[in-house]
Design a protein around this motif. Structure first.
Motif, PDB file in Angstrom:
ATOM      1  N   ALA A  41      21.539 138.054  50.257  1.00  0.00           N
ATOM      2  CA  ALA A  41      21.537 136.736  49.614  1.00  0.00           C
ATOM      3  C   ALA A  41      22.975 136.245  49.425  1.00  0.00           C
ATOM      4  CB  ALA A  41      20.819 136.800  48.269  1.00  0.00           C
ATOM      5  N   SER A  42      23.857 137.126  48.887  1.00  0.00           N
ATOM      6  CA  SER A  42      25.252 136.722  48.643  1.00  0.00           C
ATOM      7  C   SER A  42      25.909 136.275  49.946  1.00  0.00           C
ATOM      8  CB  SER A  42      26.080 137.879  48.081  1.00  0.00           C
ATOM      9  OG  SER A  42      25.377 138.536  47.079  1.00  0.00           O
ATOM     10  N   ARG A  43      25.717 137.078  50.994  1.00  0.00           N
ATOM     11  CA  ARG A  43      26.375 136.754  52.273  1.00  0.00           C
ATOM     12  C   ARG A  43      25.883 135.437  52.844  1.00  0.00           C
ATOM     13  NH1 ARG A  43      26.959 142.500  55.423  1.00  0.00           N
ATOM     14  NH2 ARG A  43      27.388 143.698  53.539  1.00  0.00           N
ATOM     15  N   ASP A  44      24.596 135.190  52.693  1.00  0.00           N
ATOM     16  CA  ASP A  44      24.063 133.945  53.242  1.00  0.00           C
ATOM     17  C   ASP A  44      24.537 132.729  52.434  1.00  0.00           C
ATOM     18  OD1 ASP A  44      22.636 133.502  55.613  1.00  0.00           O
ATOM     19  OD2 ASP A  44      20.922 132.725  54.494  1.00  0.00           O
ATOM     20  N   HIS A  45      24.709 132.904  51.105  1.00  0.00           N
ATOM     21  CA  HIS A  45      25.267 131.798  50.304  1.00  0.00           C
ATOM     22  C   HIS A  45      26.674 131.471  50.803  1.00  0.00           C
ATOM     23  CE1 HIS A  45      22.047 131.322  47.449  1.00  0.00           C
ATOM     24  NE2 HIS A  45      22.155 132.544  46.956  1.00  0.00           N
ATOM     25  N   ILE A  46      27.459 132.507  51.119  1.00  0.00           N
ATOM     26  CA  ILE A  46      28.832 132.273  51.607  1.00  0.00           C
ATOM     27  C   ILE A  46      28.772 131.444  52.900  1.00  0.00           C
ATOM     28  CG2 ILE A  46      30.887 133.393  52.623  1.00  0.00           C
ATOM     29  CD1 ILE A  46      30.365 135.759  50.696  1.00  0.00           C
ATOM     30  N   ARG A  47      27.841 131.805  53.760  1.00  0.00           N
ATOM     31  CA  ARG A  47      27.723 131.145  55.055  1.00  0.00           C
ATOM     32  C   ARG A  47      27.305 129.675  54.906  1.00  0.00           C
ATOM     33  NH1 ARG A  47      23.971 130.931  59.222  1.00  0.00           N
ATOM     34  NH2 ARG A  47      22.285 131.590  57.850  1.00  0.00           N
ATOM     35  N   LYS A  48      26.417 129.391  53.966  1.00  0.00           N
ATOM     36  CA  LYS A  48      25.806 128.066  53.900  1.00  0.00           C
ATOM     37  C   LYS A  48      26.437 127.086  52.908  1.00  0.00           C
ATOM     38  CE  LYS A  48      22.607 127.525  56.848  1.00  0.00           C
ATOM     39  NZ  LYS A  48      22.654 126.357  57.736  1.00  0.00           N
ATOM     40  N   LEU A  49      27.143 127.633  51.890  1.00  0.00           N
ATOM     41  CA  LEU A  49      27.547 126.747  50.791  1.00  0.00           C
ATOM     42  C   LEU A  49      28.518 125.633  51.222  1.00  0.00           C
ATOM     43  CD1 LEU A  49      27.307 125.984  47.873  1.00  0.00           C
ATOM     44  CD2 LEU A  49      28.915 127.797  47.272  1.00  0.00           C
ATOM     45  N   SER A  50      29.600 125.980  51.937  1.00  0.00           N
ATOM     46  CA  SER A  50      30.582 124.943  52.302  1.00  0.00           C
ATOM     47  C   SER A  50      29.968 123.847  53.167  1.00  0.00           C
ATOM     48  CB  SER A  50      31.783 125.568  53.000  1.00  0.00           C
ATOM     49  OG  SER A  50      32.415 126.433  52.091  1.00  0.00           O
ATOM     50  N   PRO A  51      29.188 124.201  54.222  1.00  0.00           N
ATOM     51  CA  PRO A  51      28.569 123.113  54.998  1.00  0.00           C
ATOM     52  C   PRO A  51      27.660 122.215  54.159  1.00  0.00           C
ATOM     53  CG  PRO A  51      28.291 125.225  56.135  1.00  0.00           C
ATOM     54  CD  PRO A  51      28.924 125.527  54.816  1.00  0.00           C
TER      55      PRO A  51
ATOM     56  N   LEU B 299      28.245 134.806  41.854  1.00  0.00           N
ATOM     57  CA  LEU B 299      29.702 134.783  42.045  1.00  0.00           C
ATOM     58  C   LEU B 299      30.117 133.857  43.193  1.00  0.00           C
ATOM     59  CD1 LEU B 299      30.764 138.478  41.368  1.00  0.00           C
ATOM     60  CD2 LEU B 299      31.699 136.429  40.246  1.00  0.00           C
ATOM     61  N   VAL B 300      29.285 133.776  44.231  1.00  0.00           N
ATOM     62  CA  VAL B 300      29.627 132.897  45.364  1.00  0.00           C
ATOM     63  C   VAL B 300      29.727 131.442  44.886  1.00  0.00           C
ATOM     64  CG1 VAL B 300      28.906 132.031  47.630  1.00  0.00           C
ATOM     65  CG2 VAL B 300      28.502 134.434  47.032  1.00  0.00           C
TER      66      VAL B 300
END
Ligand code: KG4
Ligand code: ZN
Length: 338
Positions: free
Chosen positions: A47-57, A87-88
């Motif tokens: 979940a954390s890793r996917d938030h990192i991937r998706k949040l900025s776009p 945290l993300v």
């Protein structure tokens, strides 16, 4: 004032902009359901890793869609939730606010849910009773203003969405099973099985759902384990949950004298629950409100709105970033102007 809101507490990345002029200007959501479905539940690290991937776009997307040139504050979910996922959003939100020289606000996820009906055209006024029913929580709260919350009752074990998901899983439905179980229940025969209404035979407003899940398991094992049994158990389970909620909500209304009820959180999307509580509030000469279904489940709009309420009252988070995975609604600071 224009506030960018960020939600990353669990398995949904949500971003929105809420403004004093114009209300909700844009919102976007990315659900990780497919990512976690093969594991039968949310895997925190994924979940954390996917938030990192998706949040900025997603942030870029809502800024483009809203057409705003600048923002005046950033709100992010700081808890309760999964620590890595929180945290993300918190780091991204806090850094973005710092880089723009605007204040940031750490928002309580459940405050977001309980203020979500305010995003609708006919919002409730204070005071009201909030039934917060999600995958992680089941609470009855007396709400007398923004930040003025008294917990009247809560689940002593499983959250109600969790009970839906576990019951669905034990009958072989994919994660998250709540909506699928509700869908199946429509074909179920309500006369075939009768499930208990937990904790309704004693006073108080607390809930317990783990026994219902065990009852469902035993009923499933003793059945032919075919499609009809699955639908009939889904129906009996849903009836028991909805009935239990209705009994507790009626008690809360009578105990407080507050004749306004809001339902929020993912399970608030359940049609049978909405219909039953609607009838109940008619009988009690009261009024019921709920967010549109897409704002019942996790989203950025409710976080932008809750953050806007606090930022415009002058509240803000310090520069240091911290998240609060376990956090009581009763510990929140009241908002004075509301
Ligand atoms: O509020 P939410 O999106 O996430 C949390 O903060 O937990 O709630 C998700 C929960 C899941 O357990 C899901 O199965 C349940 O809400 N849910 C439903 C329905 N739609 C979502 N449960 C019963 N009936 C529904 N229609
Ligand atoms: Zn939630």
């Amino acid at each position: 004032m224009r506030v960018l809101g960020i939600e990353t507490s669990c398995d949904e990345t949500g971003v929105a902009i809420y403004a004093t002029d114009g209300g909700l200007l844009a919102h976007a959501l990315y659900s990780q359901i497919e990512l976690h479905a093969r594991y039968g539940g949310v895997v925190p690290e994924l979940a954390s890793r996917d938030h990192i991937r998706k949040l900025s776009p997603l942030i870029q997307e809502v800024i483009d869609e809203s057409g705003v040139e600048s923002i005046d504050g950033v709100a992010y979910t700081a808890g309760p939730g999964l620590v890595g996922a929180l945290l993300v959003g918190a780091l991204t939100g806090r850094c973005l606010a710092w880089s723009r020289g605007v204040p940031a606000m750490a928002v309580h996820h459940m405050e977001g849910h309980l203020l979500a009906p305010m995003l609708e055209p006919d919002p409730p006024g204070f005071p009201f009773i909030a039934l917060l029913v999600s995958g992680g929580h089941c609470l009855l709260v007396e709400v007398t203003g923004v930040g003025r919350y008294r917990v009247l009752g809560e689940s002593i074990d499983d959250a109600v969405g969790e009970a839906f998901d576990k019951t669905a899983k034990l009958m072989g439905l994919p994660y998250p099973g709540g909506p699928a179980l509700a869908q199946l229940a429509r074909q179920g025969n309500p006369e075939r099985f009768t499930f208990p209404r937990p904790m309704t035979d004693r006073p108080g407003l607390d809930f317990s759902f783990s026994g219902l899940k065990t009852f469902a398991l035993n009923t499933w094992r003793a059945s032919a384990q075919d499609d009809q049994a699955r639908a009939d158990i889904a129906r009996a389970f849903e009836e028991a949950v909805v009935d239990t909620m209705a009994i507790k909500c009626r008690r809360a209304v009578r105990q407080t004298g507050i004749r306004q009820l809001i339902i929020a959180g993912g399970v608030g999307a359940n049609q049978r629950l909405r219909a039953r509580l609607g009838d109940l509030m008619d009988e009690e000469n009261g009024h019921i409100c709920y967010p549109r279904p897409e704002f019942c489940t996790d989203n950025g709009a409710m976080i932008a709105y809750a953050g806007w309420q606090r930022l415009r009252a002058g509240q803000s988070a310090p520069l240091s970033v911290s998240v609060t995975p376990r956090w009581s609604l009763e510990d929140l600071e009241p908002v004075e102007h509301a």
